[in-house]
Enzyme design. Sequence first.
Site, PDB file in Angstrom:
ATOM      1  N   CYS A 149       0.810  -1.225   0.000  1.00 17.66           N
ATOM      2  CA  CYS A 149       0.000   0.000   0.000  1.00 17.66           C
ATOM      3  C   CYS A 149       0.843   1.273   0.000  1.00 17.66           C
ATOM      4  O   CYS A 149       0.351   2.342  -0.363  1.00 17.66           O
ATOM      5  CB  CYS A 149      -0.953   0.000   1.192  1.00 17.66           C
ATOM      6  SG  CYS A 149      -2.129  -1.373   1.166  1.00 17.66           S
ATOM      7  N   HIS A 181      -3.295   7.449   2.595  1.00 16.64           N
ATOM      8  CA  HIS A 181      -3.670   6.142   2.058  1.00 16.64           C
ATOM      9  C   HIS A 181      -5.080   5.814   2.536  1.00 16.64           C
ATOM     10  O   HIS A 181      -5.401   5.956   3.717  1.00 16.64           O
ATOM     11  CB  HIS A 181      -2.683   5.081   2.547  1.00 16.64           C
ATOM     12  CG  HIS A 181      -3.119   3.686   2.278  1.00 16.64           C
ATOM     13  ND1 HIS A 181      -3.571   3.273   1.047  1.00 16.64           N
ATOM     14  CD2 HIS A 181      -3.189   2.590   3.097  1.00 16.64           C
ATOM     15  CE1 HIS A 181      -3.882   1.987   1.106  1.00 16.64           C
ATOM     16  NE2 HIS A 181      -3.669   1.553   2.336  1.00 16.64           N
ATOM     17  N   ASN A 232      -9.987   0.083  -0.163  1.00 17.54           N
ATOM     18  CA  ASN A 232      -8.526   0.138  -0.135  1.00 17.54           C
ATOM     19  C   ASN A 232      -7.997  -0.442  -1.446  1.00 17.54           C
ATOM     20  O   ASN A 232      -8.104  -1.638  -1.687  1.00 17.54           O
ATOM     21  CB  ASN A 232      -8.006  -0.666   1.059  1.00 17.54           C
ATOM     22  CG  ASN A 232      -6.493  -0.630   1.193  1.00 17.54           C
ATOM     23  OD1 ASN A 232      -5.785  -0.224   0.281  1.00 17.54           O
ATOM     24  ND2 ASN A 232      -5.990  -1.066   2.336  1.00 17.54           N
TER      25      ASN A 232
END
Length: 324
Positions: free
Chosen positions: A113, A251, A281
């Site tokens: 990520c 994020h 996500n």
Amino acid sequence: MIRSIIRGVGSALPKRSLSNDELAKFVETSDAWIVQRTGIHQRYIANENETTVSLGVKAAQAALINAGLTIKDIDCIILATSTPNRTFPASAVEIQYALGMNHGFAFDIQAVCSGFIFALTTGDSYLRCGAAKRILVIGSDTFSRILDWEDRTTCVLFGDGAGAAVLEAEEIEGGIAFQRGILSAKLRSDGAYIDKLYVDGGPSTTQTTGYLRMEGREVFKYAVGMITDVVDDCFAAAGMDSSQLDWFVPHQANKRIIEASAKKLKISSDKVVITVDKHGNTSAASVPLALTTALCDGRIKRGDLIMLEAMGGGFTWGAILIRW
């Protein structure tokens, strides 16, 4: 002095959106349960013809159009992904070919990520040392391919997508107050936390892809502290602090983590860009998707001070401070 500026951005999402209610038809969950814990309302899921490469190509094309450039103007492509089309060659090379680029070089970065932050920082280093003039930085992932759809603690969280930015070297004069572009960047990693968030397979061990596994509470416990520490370091490196910030682009992992991090950093909620509700996500695509959204809707303007940050498996984490 050379500064790296973001000249253009772009994004791409799969055709199919999957709402919480639709997900609840085949997973033991509910819209209320997901929204309360994550803030996610829907995510996009790639079909069999949509891949990390195809989404990355579309995001790259959009970024080039936004920048007013063509692929001939690009010296390098850096792709951040944890879900490549093949074990090798790099998916960046496939994107390079699909875009019609047969000059320069292309490679992948894998920091889960945090991948886009790592890729953007790497691109910044290439530009500052004169190794390239313009770099196409892409974050693209199809996490739906590595999810255990019977594990409601993980499959509700993730979606597929891609985002891209054209990074360009620009000669800047004057002090930091007059400069634009990337002002500072900080990267971190610590392999002591490998078992907190990982995929249980690989070519060298099981010869399989495996599924994503996560200890959610443990990740949350560490995430806020690690994120805020690296963001503070990034501010300090530029001689600034959060009171000067215009936009916080984190994020998009979980709304709780985003809100807790912003609160600890003393960043008001009206300065936080949140897209996790619409995208879930999307791993390495998360930050460029959020950045593109905030630019396209007019929130981010020339001269704004922006902080990008991300944390991913490993753990890996990092932050970048940019004057737009």
